[in-house]
Design an enzyme around this catalytic site. Structure first.
Site, PDB file in Angstrom:
ATOM      1  N   ASP A   1       0.854  -1.192   0.000  1.00 15.38           N
ATOM      2  CA  ASP A   1       0.000   0.000   0.000  1.00 15.38           C
ATOM      3  C   ASP A   1       0.890   1.242   0.000  1.00 15.38           C
ATOM      4  OD1 ASP A   1      -3.213   0.555   0.971  1.00 15.38           O
ATOM      5  OD2 ASP A   1      -1.794   2.207   1.124  1.00 15.38           O
ATOM      6  N   ILE A   2       0.490   2.234  -0.766  1.00 17.31           N
ATOM      7  CA  ILE A   2       1.282   3.458  -0.905  1.00 17.31           C
ATOM      8  C   ILE A   2       1.243   4.294   0.374  1.00 17.31           C
ATOM      9  CG2 ILE A   2      -0.505   5.049  -1.783  1.00 17.31           C
ATOM     10  CD1 ILE A   2       1.438   5.735  -4.078  1.00 17.31           C
TER      11      ILE A   2
ATOM     12  N   ASN B   1     -13.011  -2.895   2.363  1.00 15.08           N
ATOM     13  CA  ASN B   1     -13.940  -1.782   2.492  1.00 15.08           C
ATOM     14  C   ASN B   1     -14.883  -1.801   1.298  1.00 15.08           C
ATOM     15  OD1 ASN B   1     -12.652  -0.751   4.839  1.00 15.08           O
ATOM     16  ND2 ASN B   1     -11.081   0.192   3.553  1.00 15.08           N
TER      17      ASN B   1
ATOM     18  N   GLU C   1     -12.109   3.732  -1.253  1.00  9.60           N
ATOM     19  CA  GLU C   1     -11.567   4.845  -2.046  1.00  9.60           C
ATOM     20  C   GLU C   1     -11.210   4.423  -3.459  1.00  9.60           C
ATOM     21  OE1 GLU C   1      -8.262   6.302   0.183  1.00  9.60           O
ATOM     22  OE2 GLU C   1      -9.528   7.288   1.686  1.00  9.60           O
ATOM     23  N   VAL C   2     -10.749   3.187  -3.591  1.00 10.37           N
ATOM     24  CA  VAL C   2     -10.398   2.671  -4.925  1.00 10.37           C
ATOM     25  C   VAL C   2     -11.418   1.599  -5.288  1.00 10.37           C
ATOM     26  CG1 VAL C   2      -8.657   1.488  -6.303  1.00 10.37           C
ATOM     27  CG2 VAL C   2      -7.941   3.178  -4.604  1.00 10.37           C
TER      28      VAL C   2
ATOM     29  N   HIS D   1     -10.173  -5.024  -3.443  1.00 14.58           N
ATOM     30  CA  HIS D   1      -8.851  -5.295  -2.878  1.00 14.58           C
ATOM     31  C   HIS D   1      -8.984  -5.722  -1.426  1.00 14.58           C
ATOM     32  CE1 HIS D   1      -9.780  -1.003  -2.488  1.00 14.58           C
ATOM     33  NE2 HIS D   1      -9.123  -1.026  -1.338  1.00 14.58           N
TER      34      HIS D   1
ATOM     35  N   HIS E   1      -7.019  -5.756   2.100  1.00 18.52           N
ATOM     36  CA  HIS E   1      -5.906  -5.202   2.863  1.00 18.52           C
ATOM     37  C   HIS E   1      -5.365  -6.298   3.777  1.00 18.52           C
ATOM     38  CE1 HIS E   1      -6.854  -0.803   2.203  1.00 18.52           C
ATOM     39  NE2 HIS E   1      -8.047  -1.314   1.951  1.00 18.52           N
TER      40      HIS E   1
HETATM   41  P1  AMP Z   1      -9.786   1.561   0.249  1.00 20.46           P
HETATM   42  O1  AMP Z   1     -10.067   2.733   1.139  1.00 20.46           O
HETATM   43  O2  AMP Z   1     -10.150   0.255   0.878  1.00 20.46           O
HETATM   44  O3  AMP Z   1     -10.382   1.745  -1.123  1.00 20.46           O
HETATM   45  O4  AMP Z   1      -8.227   1.501   0.118  1.00 20.46           O
HETATM   46  C1  AMP Z   1      -7.519   1.977  -0.977  1.00 20.46           C
HETATM   47  C2  AMP Z   1      -6.067   1.823  -0.624  1.00 20.46           C
HETATM   48  O5  AMP Z   1      -5.302   1.928  -1.811  1.00 20.46           O
HETATM   49  C3  AMP Z   1      -5.547   2.903   0.339  1.00 20.46           C
HETATM   50  O6  AMP Z   1      -4.998   2.257   1.497  1.00 20.46           O
HETATM   51  C4  AMP Z   1      -4.484   3.628  -0.473  1.00 20.46           C
HETATM   52  O7  AMP Z   1      -3.377   4.033   0.299  1.00 20.46           O
HETATM   53  C5  AMP Z   1      -4.110   2.580  -1.512  1.00 20.46           C
HETATM   54  N1  AMP Z   1      -3.597   3.088  -2.768  1.00 20.46           N
HETATM   55  C6  AMP Z   1      -4.138   4.041  -3.555  1.00 20.46           C
HETATM   56  N2  AMP Z   1      -3.404   4.220  -4.664  1.00 20.46           N
HETATM   57  C7  AMP Z   1      -2.368   3.345  -4.588  1.00 20.46           C
HETATM   58  C8  AMP Z   1      -1.255   3.044  -5.421  1.00 20.46           C
HETATM   59  N3  AMP Z   1      -1.057   3.662  -6.588  1.00 20.46           N
HETATM   60  N4  AMP Z   1      -0.390   2.079  -5.016  1.00 20.46           N
HETATM   61  C9  AMP Z   1      -0.586   1.438  -3.855  1.00 20.46           C
HETATM   62  N5  AMP Z   1      -1.619   1.667  -3.025  1.00 20.46           N
HETATM   63  C10 AMP Z   1      -2.497   2.610  -3.385  1.00 20.46           C
END
Ligand code: AMP
Ligand code: ZN
Length: 113
Positions: free
Chosen positions: A28-29, A85, A93-94, A98, A100
């Site tokens: 994770d970034i 999530n 957010e994405v 995915h 975690h």
């Molecule tokens: P969520 O809130 O469950 O959608 O988590 C999205 C996760 O993706 C967050 O923990 C971000 O830090 C992570 N994230 C977003 N963009 C990237 C990226 N380019 N590379 C790695 N992790 C990312």
């Protein structure tokens, strides 16, 4: 194309720790724990709500990958947390499914803040 699909295609850099024909895992970034790895299906599935019957094998496979990554990271015995999530109230957010994988320290109780 979504950010994780770009990572799958190699169009965005990521610290990849595992890859096969169906699954990818990378750091994770913005890590929330010493170990914070995201495990994703390569196929674009927007949310957990969009998992279908035909994805059952894929989802099962993801969990076998997760436990292998946890072992590789040395947190299988100390313990870890896996979370997904979903949508607004879940804090997603994405919008590419995915998982975690978090560990490397005591994570404390589940907190909903
Ligand atoms: P969520 O809130 O469950 O959608 O988590 C999205 C996760 O993706 C967050 O923990 C971000 O830090 C992570 N994230 C977003 N963009 C990237 C990226 N380019 N590379 C790695 N992790 C990312
Ligand atoms: Zn995607």
């Amino acid at each position: 194309m979504c950010v994780f699909c770009k990572i799958v295609k190699g169009e965005l850099p990521a610290k990849v720790v595992y890859e096969d024909d169906k699954v990818m895992a990378f750091h994770d970034i913005n890590p929330q724990a010493p170990i914070h790895i995201l495990v994703i299906p390569k196929k674009h599935i927007p949310t957990l709500n969009d998992i279908s019957e035909k994805d059952k094998e894929l989802i099962g496979h993801i969990f076998t990958v997760i436990k292998e990554i946890a072992k590789e990271a040395g947190i299988d015995q100390s313990g870890y947390r896996v979370l997904v999530n979903c949508n607004r109230d879940g804090g997603q957010e994405v919008f590419h499914l995915h998982f975690h994988l978090l560990g490397g320290k005591p994570l404390g109780p589940m907190v909903c803040s």
